[in-house]
Design an enzyme around this catalytic site. Structure first.
Site: not given
Ligand code: FES
Length: 138
Positions: A34, A103
């Site tokens: 990301c 994440c």
């Protein structure tokens, strides 16, 4: 997408956010998926993490995982901090949605990068295999 209560708690009120001016080790890593960045600051005395702070431009999951991960390593010896896996962190948060697992890797890697920085700065020998991840140190 469903977040656990623990994730929401740590996202809304994250622990250990900020910067340590006199950090002994600083780790910065980026998430290839990301592009988000995580920076970790460690204060280390006699191999014990006496203080830790983090900064991130990451998402809610990255903030929540770092918040709980920093709680988990504070006051711990470096050897314990290096054993912290993103899996243990996700478990401590009562899980993360599958699409958000990537994440949680940021916190683990940033801690390792900060310990490695401390070792490098102090000429301490370490096993390179313990630090296998993409290093985005600038
Ligand atoms: Fe980037 Fe979560 S989407 S860290």
């Amino acid at each position: 997408m469903e977040y656990s209560e623990k994730v929401m708690e740590h996202f809304v009120n994250p622990h250990n956010v900020g910067k340590l001016e006199d950090a002994d080790g600083i780790g910065e890593v980026g998430n290839a998926k990301c592009g988000d960045i995580m920076k970790m600051y460690l204060k280390i005395e006699n191999d014990i993490i006496t203080d830790v702070k983090f900064n991130t431009y990451g998402c809610a999951s990255a903030i929540a995982t770092s918040s709980i991960a920093t709680d988990m390593i504070k006051g711990q010896p470096l050897s314990e901090a290096l054993k912290l896996t993103n899996k243990a962190v996700v478990e401590a948060l009562d899980g993360l949605p599958a699409v958000k697992i990537h994440c949680s890797v940021l916190a683990e890697q940033a801690i390792k990068a900060a310990v490695k920085d401390y070792y490098d700065k102090n000429g301490i020998e370490y096993n390179k295999a313990d630090f296998e991840f993409e290093d985005h140190h600038h």
